[in-house]
Design an enzyme around this catalytic site. Structure first.
Site, PDB file in Angstrom:
ATOM      1  N   PRO A  16       2.648   6.423   6.477  1.00 23.33           N
ATOM      2  CA  PRO A  16       3.196   5.907   5.224  1.00 23.33           C
ATOM      3  C   PRO A  16       4.197   4.805   5.556  1.00 23.33           C
ATOM      4  CG  PRO A  16       4.097   8.108   5.728  1.00 23.33           C
ATOM      5  CD  PRO A  16       3.189   7.728   6.859  1.00 23.33           C
ATOM      6  N   GLN A  71       2.643  12.139   0.342  1.00 23.24           N
ATOM      7  CA  GLN A  71       3.946  12.496   0.900  1.00 23.24           C
ATOM      8  C   GLN A  71       5.017  12.579  -0.184  1.00 23.24           C
ATOM      9  OE1 GLN A  71       6.639   9.802   3.145  1.00 23.24           O
ATOM     10  NE2 GLN A  71       6.294  11.182   4.870  1.00 23.24           N
ATOM     11  N   CYS A 101      13.004  10.051   6.710  1.00 24.22           N
ATOM     12  CA  CYS A 101      13.471   8.773   6.158  1.00 24.22           C
ATOM     13  C   CYS A 101      14.975   8.614   6.372  1.00 24.22           C
ATOM     14  CB  CYS A 101      13.131   8.695   4.668  1.00 24.22           C
ATOM     15  SG  CYS A 101      13.676   7.146   3.960  1.00 24.22           S
ATOM     16  N   LYS A 141       6.855  15.469   8.289  1.00 31.30           N
ATOM     17  CA  LYS A 141       7.027  14.298   9.170  1.00 31.30           C
ATOM     18  C   LYS A 141       8.517  14.135   9.423  1.00 31.30           C
ATOM     19  CE  LYS A 141       5.827   9.402   9.617  1.00 31.30           C
ATOM     20  NZ  LYS A 141       7.037   8.643   9.286  1.00 31.30           N
ATOM     21  N   ASN A 203       4.328   9.682  17.011  1.00 31.71           N
ATOM     22  CA  ASN A 203       4.458   8.433  16.247  1.00 31.71           C
ATOM     23  C   ASN A 203       5.594   7.573  16.798  1.00 31.71           C
ATOM     24  OD1 ASN A 203       6.286   7.565  13.430  1.00 31.71           O
ATOM     25  ND2 ASN A 203       4.313   6.600  13.798  1.00 31.71           N
ATOM     26  N   GLY A 204       5.342   6.263  16.745  1.00 31.55           N
ATOM     27  CA  GLY A 204       6.380   5.302  17.088  1.00 31.55           C
ATOM     28  C   GLY A 204       5.932   4.284  18.113  1.00 31.55           C
ATOM     29  N   ARG A 228       3.464   0.164  11.738  1.00 31.43           N
ATOM     30  CA  ARG A 228       3.642  -1.278  11.578  1.00 31.43           C
ATOM     31  C   ARG A 228       2.549  -2.101  12.238  1.00 31.43           C
ATOM     32  NH1 ARG A 228       9.623  -0.963  13.690  1.00 31.43           N
ATOM     33  NH2 ARG A 228       8.556   0.689  14.835  1.00 31.43           N
TER      34      ARG A 228
HETATM   35  C1  LIG Z   1       9.407  -0.535   5.907  1.00 30.59           C
HETATM   36  C2  LIG Z   1       9.105   0.875   6.345  1.00 30.59           C
HETATM   37  C3  LIG Z   1       8.835   1.843   5.390  1.00 30.59           C
HETATM   38  C4  LIG Z   1       8.569   3.160   5.775  1.00 30.59           C
HETATM   39  N1  LIG Z   1       8.269   4.090   4.814  1.00 30.59           N
HETATM   40  C5  LIG Z   1       8.008   5.368   5.188  1.00 30.59           C
HETATM   41  C6  LIG Z   1       7.658   6.351   4.216  1.00 30.59           C
HETATM   42  O1  LIG Z   1       7.538   6.072   3.020  1.00 30.59           O
HETATM   43  N2  LIG Z   1       7.460   7.622   4.666  1.00 30.59           N
HETATM   44  C7  LIG Z   1       7.557   7.963   5.996  1.00 30.59           C
HETATM   45  O2  LIG Z   1       7.358   9.123   6.348  1.00 30.59           O
HETATM   46  N3  LIG Z   1       7.833   7.046   6.921  1.00 30.59           N
HETATM   47  C8  LIG Z   1       8.048   5.764   6.552  1.00 30.59           C
HETATM   48  N4  LIG Z   1       8.297   4.823   7.506  1.00 30.59           N
HETATM   49  C9  LIG Z   1       8.243   5.212   8.935  1.00 30.59           C
HETATM   50  C10 LIG Z   1       6.822   5.011   9.483  1.00 30.59           C
HETATM   51  O3  LIG Z   1       5.919   5.888   8.857  1.00 30.59           O
HETATM   52  C11 LIG Z   1       6.781   5.267  10.999  1.00 30.59           C
HETATM   53  O4  LIG Z   1       7.233   6.574  11.245  1.00 30.59           O
HETATM   54  C12 LIG Z   1       7.633   4.270  11.777  1.00 30.59           C
HETATM   55  O5  LIG Z   1       7.448   2.955  11.302  1.00 30.59           O
HETATM   56  C13 LIG Z   1       7.332   4.327  13.276  1.00 30.59           C
HETATM   57  O6  LIG Z   1       5.963   4.082  13.513  1.00 30.59           O
HETATM   58  P1  LIG Z   1       5.417   2.601  13.945  1.00 30.59           P
HETATM   59  O7  LIG Z   1       6.247   2.153  15.119  1.00 30.59           O
HETATM   60  O8  LIG Z   1       3.974   2.829  14.288  1.00 30.59           O
HETATM   61  O9  LIG Z   1       5.620   1.703  12.778  1.00 30.59           O
HETATM   62  C14 LIG Z   1       8.557   3.514   7.152  1.00 30.59           C
HETATM   63  C15 LIG Z   1       8.803   2.514   8.104  1.00 30.59           C
HETATM   64  C16 LIG Z   1       9.062   1.217   7.726  1.00 30.59           C
HETATM   65  C17 LIG Z   1       9.299   0.160   8.785  1.00 30.59           C
END
Ligand SMILES: Cc1cc2nc3c(=O)[nH]c(=O)nc-3n(C[C@H](O)[C@H](O)[C@H](O)COP(=O)(O)O)c2cc1C
Length: 347
Positions: A16, A71, A101, A141, A203-204, A228
């Protein structure tokens, strides 16, 4: 991979990302292949229960958008249970509780990663949500903990398993880290070691299929969630699935195929929302796609000026023509690629 009674075609999940991973984008990523599960952006229980416009836009889905996780966030147990039943009614295959979050607006109301700070309450909340939606798996999460002094993910994940949570996703950072610093694979590994049998999803910072393999190999996690990087390359799931299962990468997408994806996304936005939203969205969204379409200054500049679908189509066609010609000339050694793009364009 299974989450409760839901069998996923792959162990790769789309994160998400509030404001980005709506149905229009999820369909683009799913269309590329390799997505085992996708999730709505975080939904406000009060919003979905009142069915207010913004929440309904965020929760919108369609039959091809499956299996779908919805979610929810918040700390009010009664509201979360009602909203979970609402999500179950709307066809969510899985319901996720946001425990990660870091945004003040959410944590100040005890939701998101504030749930990492009061484990007894969080366990009560999770247990009640699980009971509210029999037959639908509930997942959580989370981040590693609020800060380095309060790493709770292993302990919390183990306790969540005991109250019936079907899987946990762990973003390998603390709340205090937000998005800075390196993702801690050892933190995710500690969660894998702490649970008995539920899948842990790491994740990350996964940007490549190799990153996914490294996270799985290092931590022993059952699957990975990608956020991302997928905004620029929605085909990353397809590539990663191929890499993990065969060791080989499929042929890279051509520039024509990338343009077709961009176009599909734009027209999905028109179908699910409207032309005005599609135009506004693409003025900002194009910079994500652009990272994977270089050289594409022509495209970014033209997209900033679009006002309707006709402008969009023209911008994309003009770019594609220019780009194919550029590639032909480049292959023939007629372009000095070390020269900045606008200069080459002017020539
Ligand atoms: C702009 C933005 C919005 C996000 N919104 C949510 C969200 O609505 N729910 C959630 O569980 N994580 C949210 N995340 C976290 C991502 O789901 C993820 O855990 C985080 O970006 C790390 O993964 P990545 O490096 O693959 O992006 C958000 C991240 C970003 C950057």
């Amino acid at each position: 991979m299974r989450i409760g009674n839901v069998r996923l075609a792959t162990n790769l999940l789309l994160s998400p990302i509030a404001g980005y991973c709506d149905v229009s984008f999820r369909l683009v990523a799913r269309g590329c292949g390799g997505v085992g599960l996708a999730c709505t952006d975080l939904l406000c229980p009060e919003g979905v229960l009142r069915e207010n416009k913004r929440s309904m836009e965020l929760a919108a889905t369609c039959p091809e958008d499956a299996p779908l996780c919805m979610q929810l966030y918040g700390a009010n147990i009664e509201r979360l249970c009602e909203a979970a039943r609402w999500a179950q009614d709307k066809g969510a295959a899985i319901i996720d509780i946001n425990m990660g979050c870091p945004v003040d607006k959410i944590t100040k109301k005890d939701g998101g990663s504030a749930l990492l700070c009061n484990l007894p309450n969080t366990l009560r909340l999770a247990e009640q949500v699980v009971r509210a939606v029999p037959g639908t798996p509930v997942t959580a999460k989370m981040r590693l903990g609020w800060d380095d002094g309060r790493i709770v993910a292993p302990q919390l994940a183990a306790a969540l398993e005991e109250v019936g949570i079907a899987a946990v996703t762990v973003h390998g950072r603390t709340t205090e880290m937000r998005f800075s610093g390196a993702v801690r694979l050892e933190g995710i590994a500690a969660v894998v070691a702490a649970v008995k049998q539920i899948p842990v999803i790491g994740n990350g910072d996964i940007h490549t299929p190799e990153d996914a393999r490294k996270m799985i190999q290092y931590t022993g996690c059952a699957g990975v969630m990608i956020g991302r990087a997928a905004l620029s390359a929605p085909w990353l799931f397809r590539d990663t699935h191929s890499f993990l299962t065969t060791g080989a990468l499929p042929p890279p997408l051509t520039i024509e195929e990338k343009c077709a994806l961009v176009r599909r996304h734009f027209y999905n936005l028109i179908n699910f929302r409207n032309q005005r939203v599609a135009v506004c969205e693409f003025r900002k969204r194009i910079s994500w796609y652009a990272k994977q379409m270089n050289p594409c200054r022509v495209l970014r500049d033209a997209m900033r000026l679009i006002n309707d679908a006709h402008d969009f189509d023209r911008a994309l066609e003009t770019f594609l023509e220019w780009r194919l010609e550029h590639d032909r000339r480049s292959a023939a050694g007629l372009i000095d690629n070390s020269v900045a793009e606008p200069i080459e364009l002017a020539a």
